[in-house]
Design an enzyme around this catalytic site. Structure first.
Site, PDB file in Angstrom:
ATOM      1  N   PRO A  28       1.118  13.482  23.469  1.00 30.11           N
ATOM      2  CA  PRO A  28       1.563  14.823  22.663  1.00 30.11           C
ATOM      3  C   PRO A  28       0.799  15.818  23.365  1.00 30.11           C
ATOM      4  O   PRO A  28      -0.512  15.946  23.596  1.00 30.11           O
ATOM      5  CB  PRO A  28       0.990  14.413  21.339  1.00 30.11           C
ATOM      6  CG  PRO A  28      -0.048  13.304  21.433  1.00 30.11           C
ATOM      7  CD  PRO A  28       0.229  12.648  22.733  1.00 30.11           C
ATOM      8  N   MET A  29       1.439  17.011  23.540  1.00 29.77           N
ATOM      9  CA  MET A  29       0.933  18.256  24.097  1.00 29.77           C
ATOM     10  C   MET A  29       1.588  19.265  23.485  1.00 29.77           C
ATOM     11  O   MET A  29       3.005  19.578  23.455  1.00 29.77           O
ATOM     12  CB  MET A  29       1.193  18.408  25.671  1.00 29.77           C
ATOM     13  CG  MET A  29       0.360  17.388  26.389  1.00 29.77           C
ATOM     14  SD  MET A  29       0.394  17.761  28.268  1.00 29.77           S
ATOM     15  CE  MET A  29       2.163  16.804  28.484  1.00 29.77           C
ATOM     16  N   ALA A  30       0.823  20.099  22.660  1.00 26.38           N
ATOM     17  CA  ALA A  30       1.252  21.307  21.709  1.00 26.38           C
ATOM     18  C   ALA A  30       1.999  22.239  22.490  1.00 26.38           C
ATOM     19  O   ALA A  30       1.422  22.578  23.901  1.00 26.38           O
ATOM     20  CB  ALA A  30       0.230  21.808  21.127  1.00 26.38           C
ATOM     21  N   GLN A  82       3.176  12.715  16.216  1.00 28.96           N
ATOM     22  CA  GLN A  82       1.809  13.133  16.099  1.00 28.96           C
ATOM     23  C   GLN A  82       1.582  13.663  14.784  1.00 28.96           C
ATOM     24  O   GLN A  82       2.089  14.948  14.688  1.00 28.96           O
ATOM     25  CB  GLN A  82       1.266  13.301  17.161  1.00 28.96           C
ATOM     26  CG  GLN A  82      -0.332  13.200  17.012  1.00 28.96           C
ATOM     27  CD  GLN A  82      -1.304  13.842  18.043  1.00 28.96           C
ATOM     28  OE1 GLN A  82      -1.313  15.012  18.473  1.00 28.96           O
ATOM     29  NE2 GLN A  82      -2.238  13.218  18.754  1.00 28.96           N
ATOM     30  N   CYS A 113      -8.690  16.700  18.917  1.00 34.92           N
ATOM     31  CA  CYS A 113      -8.540  18.033  19.180  1.00 34.92           C
ATOM     32  C   CYS A 113      -9.997  18.762  19.485  1.00 34.92           C
ATOM     33  O   CYS A 113     -10.732  18.381  18.634  1.00 34.92           O
ATOM     34  CB  CYS A 113      -7.950  18.743  18.347  1.00 34.92           C
ATOM     35  SG  CYS A 113      -7.502  20.309  18.859  1.00 34.92           S
ATOM     36  N   LYS A 155      -5.284   8.455  18.025  1.00 35.46           N
ATOM     37  CA  LYS A 155      -5.809   9.009  19.530  1.00 35.46           C
ATOM     38  C   LYS A 155      -7.002   9.874  19.347  1.00 35.46           C
ATOM     39  O   LYS A 155      -7.140  10.774  18.225  1.00 35.46           O
ATOM     40  CB  LYS A 155      -4.624   9.917  19.915  1.00 35.46           C
ATOM     41  CG  LYS A 155      -4.950  10.472  21.648  1.00 35.46           C
ATOM     42  CD  LYS A 155      -3.660  11.034  21.861  1.00 35.46           C
ATOM     43  CE  LYS A 155      -3.716  11.735  23.239  1.00 35.46           C
ATOM     44  NZ  LYS A 155      -4.576  13.182  23.170  1.00 35.46           N
ATOM     45  N   GLY A 217      -6.243   9.860  30.212  1.00 37.03           N
ATOM     46  CA  GLY A 217      -7.073  10.963  31.023  1.00 37.03           C
ATOM     47  C   GLY A 217      -6.956  10.761  32.693  1.00 37.03           C
ATOM     48  O   GLY A 217      -7.364   9.589  33.160  1.00 37.03           O
ATOM     49  N   GLY A 240      -0.748  12.839  30.102  1.00 38.36           N
ATOM     50  CA  GLY A 240      -0.510  14.280  29.797  1.00 38.36           C
ATOM     51  C   GLY A 240      -0.229  15.279  30.927  1.00 38.36           C
ATOM     52  O   GLY A 240       0.946  15.459  31.421  1.00 38.36           O
ATOM     53  N   ARG A 241      -1.014  15.800  31.351  1.00 42.63           N
ATOM     54  CA  ARG A 241      -1.042  17.046  32.306  1.00 42.63           C
ATOM     55  C   ARG A 241      -0.409  16.419  33.663  1.00 42.63           C
ATOM     56  O   ARG A 241       0.218  17.269  34.242  1.00 42.63           O
ATOM     57  CB  ARG A 241      -2.412  17.545  32.618  1.00 42.63           C
ATOM     58  CG  ARG A 241      -3.001  18.168  31.282  1.00 42.63           C
ATOM     59  CD  ARG A 241      -4.619  18.419  31.507  1.00 42.63           C
ATOM     60  NE  ARG A 241      -5.434  17.329  31.564  1.00 42.63           N
ATOM     61  CZ  ARG A 241      -6.797  16.945  32.199  1.00 42.63           C
ATOM     62  NH1 ARG A 241      -7.360  18.139  32.665  1.00 42.63           N
ATOM     63  NH2 ARG A 241      -7.163  15.961  32.532  1.00 42.63           N
TER      64      ARG A 241
HETATM   65  C1  FMN Z   1      -1.336  21.592  26.859  1.00 43.74           C
HETATM   66  C2  FMN Z   1      -1.828  20.512  26.174  1.00 43.74           C
HETATM   67  C3  FMN Z   1      -1.676  20.555  24.706  1.00 43.74           C
HETATM   68  C4  FMN Z   1      -2.125  19.346  24.214  1.00 43.74           C
HETATM   69  N1  FMN Z   1      -2.122  19.076  22.766  1.00 43.74           N
HETATM   70  C5  FMN Z   1      -2.365  17.739  22.091  1.00 43.74           C
HETATM   71  C6  FMN Z   1      -1.914  17.367  20.966  1.00 43.74           C
HETATM   72  O1  FMN Z   1      -1.183  18.179  20.263  1.00 43.74           O
HETATM   73  N2  FMN Z   1      -2.592  16.478  20.458  1.00 43.74           N
HETATM   74  C7  FMN Z   1      -3.223  15.493  21.108  1.00 43.74           C
HETATM   75  O2  FMN Z   1      -3.564  14.405  20.629  1.00 43.74           O
HETATM   76  N3  FMN Z   1      -3.673  15.690  22.359  1.00 43.74           N
HETATM   77  C8  FMN Z   1      -3.090  16.912  23.031  1.00 43.74           C
HETATM   78  N4  FMN Z   1      -3.505  17.361  24.300  1.00 43.74           N
HETATM   79  C9  FMN Z   1      -4.537  16.326  25.222  1.00 43.74           C
HETATM   80  C10 FMN Z   1      -3.407  15.283  25.770  1.00 43.74           C
HETATM   81  O3  FMN Z   1      -2.545  14.709  24.928  1.00 43.74           O
HETATM   82  C11 FMN Z   1      -4.413  14.329  26.683  1.00 43.74           C
HETATM   83  O4  FMN Z   1      -5.161  13.390  25.921  1.00 43.74           O
HETATM   84  C12 FMN Z   1      -5.202  15.070  27.530  1.00 43.74           C
HETATM   85  O5  FMN Z   1      -4.581  16.160  28.392  1.00 43.74           O
HETATM   86  C13 FMN Z   1      -5.822  14.227  28.596  1.00 43.74           C
HETATM   87  O6  FMN Z   1      -4.781  13.370  29.517  1.00 43.74           O
HETATM   88  P1  FMN Z   1      -4.449  13.877  30.685  1.00 43.74           P
HETATM   89  O7  FMN Z   1      -5.611  13.915  31.596  1.00 43.74           O
HETATM   90  O8  FMN Z   1      -3.321  12.839  31.261  1.00 43.74           O
HETATM   91  O9  FMN Z   1      -3.822  15.248  30.753  1.00 43.74           O
HETATM   92  C14 FMN Z   1      -2.999  18.445  24.736  1.00 43.74           C
HETATM   93  C15 FMN Z   1      -3.338  18.532  26.472  1.00 43.74           C
HETATM   94  C16 FMN Z   1      -2.821  19.708  26.826  1.00 43.74           C
HETATM   95  C17 FMN Z   1      -2.960  19.799  28.345  1.00 43.74           C
END
Ligand code: FMN
Length: 384
Positions: A28-30, A82, A113, A155, A217, A240-241
């Site tokens: 989930p990414m806001a 989420q 968060c 999460k 991660g 995510g990213r």
């Molecule tokens: C722009 C953005 C928005 C995010 N929003 C949320 C969110 O709403 N809820 C959540 O649990 N994690 C959120 N995350 C965290 C990601 O879900 C993830 O846990 C984190 O980026 C690490 O994973 P990655 O290395 O694959 O990016 C957000 C991350 C980014 C970059």
């Protein structure tokens, strides 16, 4: 566009009643994982695609912004949402609304968060410190979702900082509360997005609990996902990213987990095709003006490493119609090869660690918090 070779296969992912063929979850990414983006990723590969976070109180009180975020694509068969919340009563009621009114098939609860405005009130990544309260929230969600056969997952991060780790207790509490899985982002709140995710912590959590653990991660390529599963024993991965500006990563992930080694290396022409598709889906869901505005934030991720000049990037960053987007994309050289130097490199948020995590006064003194009632936010859009 792709190269293929055979490696060992792996099964899909089951979270209670929900099964997906590839053990991959779109994090989930806001501001990112709206219906359009989820559809775009789903067009590439099989996985679970989680909606942007919504707040329990916003949903329960009928906040329009919250309700507007609960939009699903017509082809979205598994609705995964989420939920954010710090009050068991609101979380339980919100879970009930999601199941009864929105046909949601999976609910994930956000306890990761790192944003100061959230942790200051004891929410997000700060909350698991209050073990008792965490259990009450999870139990309320599970009790509301169980009659609908909807699995609840949580999460979280490793903890507040290295001296205040919470993930092992959180795993146990999730299991005891009836959660179908726990996803762990291998960083503390204090680390925010800096440094490297600690995959050893994911392995420790796998050893500690019987429910599935999803590792999260620093998955930048499909090979990283396989490596994470192999190194940690995780049941699946949360990405995510790594997929920002690269929705085709889900294609590579689906292939990798099916035993094929696929690295999609789109030419700039293929990338612009993907950009057009993304913008078109956003416009379909939000209308052309808002859709184009939303699309702008994705431009630099799509073009990362390509030769497109500053003027072009600026113009794309101001695009206000699909026709204008088409005209600009047509100026790019479709034959330009994919910038392979970008492979395996971080994208999106990185930032620096925090000296101090902002917490409510005296927060660390009581690690149970069963009788603690936190002020529940109605609108919180910052996420993880
Ligand atoms: C722009 C953005 C928005 C995010 N929003 C949320 C969110 O709403 N809820 C959540 O649990 N994690 C959120 N995350 C965290 C990601 O879900 C993830 O846990 C984190 O980026 C690490 O994973 P990655 O290395 O694959 O990016 C957000 C991350 C980014 C970059």
């Amino acid at each position: 566009m792709t190269s293929t070779a055979a490696t060992s296969p792996a099964p899909g992912l089951s979270l209670g009643s929900v099964h997906v063929d590839t053990p991959v979850v779109l994090a989930p990414m806001a501001g990112i994982t709206n219906a359009a983006y989820r559809r775009l990723c789903a067009e590439q590969g099989a996985g679970l695609y989680v909606c942007e976070m919504i707040t329990s109180r916003g949903l329960v009180e009928g906040d329009q912004h919250t309700r507007d975020m609960l939009v699903f694509d017509e082809l979205e068969t598994v609705r995964s949402v989420q939920l954010y919340g710090t009050d068991p009563i609101y979380v339980g009621k919100a879970a009930e609304i999601l199941c009864a009114e929105y046909g949601v098939a999976h609910i994930d609860l956000n306890f990761g968060c790192p944003v100061p405005k959230v942790t200051r009130k004891g929410g997000g990544g700060a909350l698991p410190w209050k073990r008792g309260l965490l259990g009450q929230i999870l139990e309320a969600a599970v009790a509301a979702a169980t009659p609908y056969d909807v699995p609840v997952t949580m999460k979280t991060r490793k903890g507040i900082d290295e001296d205040h780790l919470t993930y092992l207790d959180a795993g146990r509490i999730a299991q005891e509360s009836g959660c179908a899985a726990i996803a762990l982002h291998g960083r503390t709140v204090a680390q925010a997005y800096s440094g490297e995710a600690d995959w050893d912590a994911i392995a420790r959590l796998v050893d500690h609990v019987d429910i599935p653990v999803l590792g999260n991660g620093d998955i930048w390529e499909a090979a990283d996902a396989l490596r994470m599963v192999e190194q940690t024993g995780a049941a699946g991965v949360v990405v995510g990213r790594g997929c920002l500006g690269r929705p085709w990563l889900f294609r590579d992930l689906a292939a990798a987990f099916a035993g094929e080694q696929v690295a999609t290396l789109p030419t700039l022409g293929e990338v612009t095709g993907m950009m057009r598709r993304h913008a078109e889906l956003l416009c379909q869901h939000m209308g052309e003006e808002r859709g184009c505005k939303e699309f702008r934030k994705h431009v630099s991720w799509y073009l990362k490493g390509f030769a497109a000049g500053g003027e072009m990037r600026r113009s794309l960053g101001l695009v206000d119609s699909l026709a204008a987007l088409d005209a600009l994309l047509a100026e790019l050289d479709p034959t330009e090869p994919f910038p392979v130097q970008e492979l395996g490199t971080p994208r999106g948020r990185q930032g620096s660690p925090r000296n101090r995590v902002v917490l409510p006064e005296g927060w660390l003194e009581d690690a149970d918090g069963s009788s603690c009632r936190l002020q529940e936010d109605a609108v919180e859009i910052t996420g993880g």
